[in-house]
Scaffold this motif. Structure first.
Motif, mmCIF file in Angstrom:
data_model
loop_
_atom_site.group_PDB
_atom_site.id
_atom_site.type_symbol
_atom_site.label_atom_id
_atom_site.label_comp_id
_atom_site.label_asym_id
_atom_site.label_seq_id
_atom_site.Cartn_x
_atom_site.Cartn_y
_atom_site.Cartn_z
ATOM 1 N N HIS A 1 -25.134 27.258 -27.756
ATOM 2 C CA HIS A 1 -24.175 27.962 -27.834
ATOM 3 C C HIS A 1 -22.579 27.918 -27.542
ATOM 4 O O HIS A 1 -21.710 28.304 -28.464
ATOM 5 N N LEU A 2 -22.554 27.277 -26.725
ATOM 6 C CA LEU A 2 -21.069 26.710 -26.415
ATOM 7 C C LEU A 2 -20.589 25.878 -27.426
ATOM 8 O O LEU A 2 -19.292 25.892 -27.612
ATOM 9 N N ARG B 1 -28.788 50.357 -16.525
ATOM 10 C CA ARG B 1 -28.037 49.757 -15.564
ATOM 11 C C ARG B 1 -28.052 48.349 -16.349
ATOM 12 O O ARG B 1 -29.045 47.770 -16.527
ATOM 13 N N TYR B 2 -26.897 47.595 -16.094
ATOM 14 C CA TYR B 2 -26.824 46.367 -16.857
ATOM 15 C C TYR B 2 -26.706 45.198 -15.511
ATOM 16 O O TYR B 2 -25.710 45.425 -14.828
ATOM 17 N N ASP B 3 -27.385 44.076 -15.831
ATOM 18 C CA ASP B 3 -27.008 42.950 -14.785
ATOM 19 C C ASP B 3 -26.008 41.911 -15.231
ATOM 20 O O ASP B 3 -25.626 41.907 -16.441
ATOM 21 N N ASP B 4 -25.887 40.849 -14.536
ATOM 22 C CA ASP B 4 -24.917 39.916 -14.866
ATOM 23 C C ASP B 4 -25.452 39.280 -16.100
ATOM 24 O O ASP B 4 -24.789 38.830 -16.982
ATOM 25 N N ALA B 5 -26.832 39.023 -16.386
ATOM 26 C CA ALA B 5 -27.326 38.206 -17.737
ATOM 27 C C ALA B 5 -27.003 39.204 -18.751
ATOM 28 O O ALA B 5 -26.681 38.775 -19.741
ATOM 29 N N ASP B 6 -27.036 40.665 -18.538
ATOM 30 C CA ASP B 6 -26.471 41.493 -19.851
ATOM 31 C C ASP B 6 -25.272 41.247 -20.084
ATOM 32 O O ASP B 6 -24.744 41.283 -21.428
ATOM 33 N N LEU B 7 -24.359 41.164 -19.158
ATOM 34 C CA LEU B 7 -22.867 40.810 -19.277
ATOM 35 C C LEU B 7 -22.730 39.820 -19.918
ATOM 36 O O LEU B 7 -21.774 39.575 -20.784
ATOM 37 N N ASP B 8 -23.294 38.587 -19.688
ATOM 38 C CA ASP B 8 -23.219 37.198 -20.432
ATOM 39 C C ASP B 8 -23.544 37.531 -21.700
ATOM 40 O O ASP B 8 -22.836 36.825 -22.646
ATOM 41 N N ARG B 9 -24.560 38.154 -21.915
ATOM 42 C CA ARG B 9 -25.222 38.306 -23.485
ATOM 43 C C ARG B 9 -23.936 39.083 -24.089
ATOM 44 O O ARG B 9 -23.886 38.825 -25.292
ATOM 45 N N LEU B 10 -23.453 40.275 -23.657
ATOM 46 C CA LEU B 10 -22.521 40.982 -24.350
ATOM 47 C C LEU B 10 -21.440 40.060 -24.506
ATOM 48 O O LEU B 10 -20.716 40.311 -25.595
ATOM 49 N N GLN B 11 -20.767 39.250 -23.474
ATOM 50 C CA GLN B 11 -19.658 38.356 -23.824
ATOM 51 C C GLN B 11 -20.131 37.371 -25.248
ATOM 52 O O GLN B 11 -19.121 37.514 -25.886
ATOM 53 N N GLN B 12 -21.159 37.117 -25.507
ATOM 54 C CA GLN B 12 -21.488 36.220 -26.646
ATOM 55 C C GLN B 12 -21.715 37.139 -27.748
ATOM 56 O O GLN B 12 -21.191 36.558 -28.699
ATOM 57 N N ILE B 13 -22.033 38.420 -27.639
ATOM 58 C CA ILE B 13 -22.118 39.334 -28.822
ATOM 59 C C ILE B 13 -20.525 39.522 -29.042
ATOM 60 O O ILE B 13 -20.068 39.609 -30.465
ATOM 61 N N LEU B 14 -19.645 39.797 -28.395
ATOM 62 C CA LEU B 14 -18.421 40.202 -28.607
ATOM 63 C C LEU B 14 -17.674 39.031 -29.179
ATOM 64 O O LEU B 14 -16.775 39.206 -30.072
ATOM 65 N N PHE B 15 -18.066 37.766 -28.693
ATOM 66 C CA PHE B 15 -17.189 36.646 -29.359
ATOM 67 C C PHE B 15 -17.630 36.426 -30.954
ATOM 68 O O PHE B 15 -16.955 36.253 -31.538
ATOM 69 N N TYR B 16 -19.059 36.804 -31.175
ATOM 70 C CA TYR B 16 -19.377 36.225 -32.610
ATOM 71 C C TYR B 16 -18.662 37.549 -33.242
ATOM 72 O O TYR B 16 -18.351 37.366 -34.437
ATOM 73 N N ARG B 17 -18.648 38.618 -32.844
ATOM 74 C CA ARG B 17 -18.253 39.793 -33.660
ATOM 75 C C ARG B 17 -16.677 39.701 -33.743
ATOM 76 O O ARG B 17 -16.125 39.945 -35.076
ATOM 77 N N GLU B 18 -16.027 39.119 -32.923
ATOM 78 C CA GLU B 18 -14.656 38.816 -32.987
ATOM 79 C C GLU B 18 -14.293 37.928 -34.224
ATOM 80 O O GLU B 18 -13.481 37.740 -34.812
ATOM 81 N N LEU B 19 -15.290 37.022 -34.547
ATOM 82 C CA LEU B 19 -15.229 35.959 -35.751
ATOM 83 C C LEU B 19 -15.787 36.503 -36.752
ATOM 84 O O LEU B 19 -15.888 35.821 -37.891
ATOM 85 N N GLY B 20 -16.250 37.923 -36.708
ATOM 86 C CA GLY B 20 -16.652 38.601 -38.072
ATOM 87 C C GLY B 20 -18.023 38.299 -38.300
ATOM 88 O O GLY B 20 -18.385 38.776 -39.420
ATOM 89 N N PHE B 21 -18.930 37.829 -37.673
ATOM 90 C CA PHE B 21 -20.273 37.820 -37.823
ATOM 91 C C PHE B 21 -20.855 39.586 -37.724
ATOM 92 O O PHE B 21 -20.708 39.993 -36.885
ATOM 93 N N PRO B 22 -21.901 39.714 -38.726
ATOM 94 C CA PRO B 22 -22.534 40.785 -38.655
ATOM 95 C C PRO B 22 -23.420 40.867 -37.406
ATOM 96 O O PRO B 22 -23.906 39.759 -37.008
ATOM 97 N N LEU B 23 -23.817 42.196 -37.101
ATOM 98 C CA LEU B 23 -24.702 42.235 -35.965
ATOM 99 C C LEU B 23 -25.998 41.532 -36.213
ATOM 100 O O LEU B 23 -26.629 41.104 -35.179
#
Length: 255
Positions: A79-80, A40-62
């Motif tokens: 971060h911003l 079960r994911y909460d809002d903080a998890d969604l915020d972190r996922l958004q950050q992850i996907l942002f960096y992934r879109e820019l080509g950063f490895p995990l």
């Protein structure tokens, strides 16, 4: 209760398998579990996922994404700022790429979108690209040249045939005008010069009187253009040049 893994996958546009993988490597562990043990994911998890996907879109490895997000020295504002800097760099790169593509589009020469058979049908044994290198050398960095190439690249075979018909009609009428002994500064000759200028504006770019006079000089000075106009009638290139000059003076009030 939070969000199920399926709901989060739908929100973020990723697969359930991806979220499972992020959990397994400790990149995104859900904040809770249901009574049945489901993630079960909460809002903080969604915020972190958004950050992850942002960096992934820019080509950063995990592993680098994890290091960035778990940096104890970084706060949300950091971060911003980092994301803003990265996006700015990406935008500049994309703008350069777009400019390169646009330049390639602009470099398409007249009739380039026609097949060889269509080019022959429209232009006969005249090569519509014969003056392309010279035109780009003279005007390649100008907005006028870019506009001309943008328009030309969109024209169909029928467009070129209509344009050629207009040129042929104009040439026949200019030949008749010269046969009748009309002077270059006569009303009929100046009207034909004005029609010539408007033809360029209609099909290629906004042809000002100043630009038109420059073209008139080129029609005489450049043997290739001179040959084209003189093929309609010997001496037509010089007659047209003088008519263009007279027409510009008529419209701009210059002596």
């Amino acid at each position: 209760m939070g969000y199920s893994v399926g709901q989060v996958a739908g929100f973020a546009g990723v697969t359930v398998r991806t979220l499972h993988h992020y959990d397994e490597i400790g990149l995104l562990a859900p904040g809770g579990r249901s009574h049945a043990g489901h993630r079960r994911y909460d809002d903080a998890d969604l915020d972190r996922l958004q950050q992850i996907l942002f960096y992934r879109e820019l080509g950063f490895p995990l592993d680098e994404v994890a290091a960035l997000l778990d940096d104890p020295e970084a706060d949300p504002h950091a971060h911003l700022r980092r994301q803003h800097d990265l996006l700015t760099a990406r935008i500049e790169k994309l703008q350069k790429m777009a400019a390169a593509v646009e330049h390639a589009m602009e470099a398409r020469t007249m009739g380039i979108n026609l097949t060889p058979e269509e080019k022959f049908e429209v232009f006969g044994d005249k090569d519509p690209e014969a003056h392309a290198e010279e035109a780009e050398r003279r005007w390649g960095g100008t907005d006028t040249y870019a506009e001309s190439q943008r328009r030309a690249a969109r024209y169909t075979k029928d467009d070129w045939k209509r344009m050629q018909a207009e040129v042929a009609s104009w040439g026949e009428r200019y030949d008749a005008l010269m046969e009748a002994g009309e002077r270059p500064d006569g009303e009929r000759a100046m009207d034909m010069a004005e029609e010539h200028r408007q033809h360029i504006t209609k099909w290629f770019y906004a042809c000002t009187y100043e630009i038109h006079q420059g073209l008139g000089d080129m029609y005489v000075a450049d043997e290739r253009f001179k040959e084209f106009y003189d093929s309609m009638r010997p001496g037509l290139a010089e007659h047209l040049r003088d008519a263009i000059t007279a027409n510009a003076a008529r419209h701009t009030g210059e002596a």
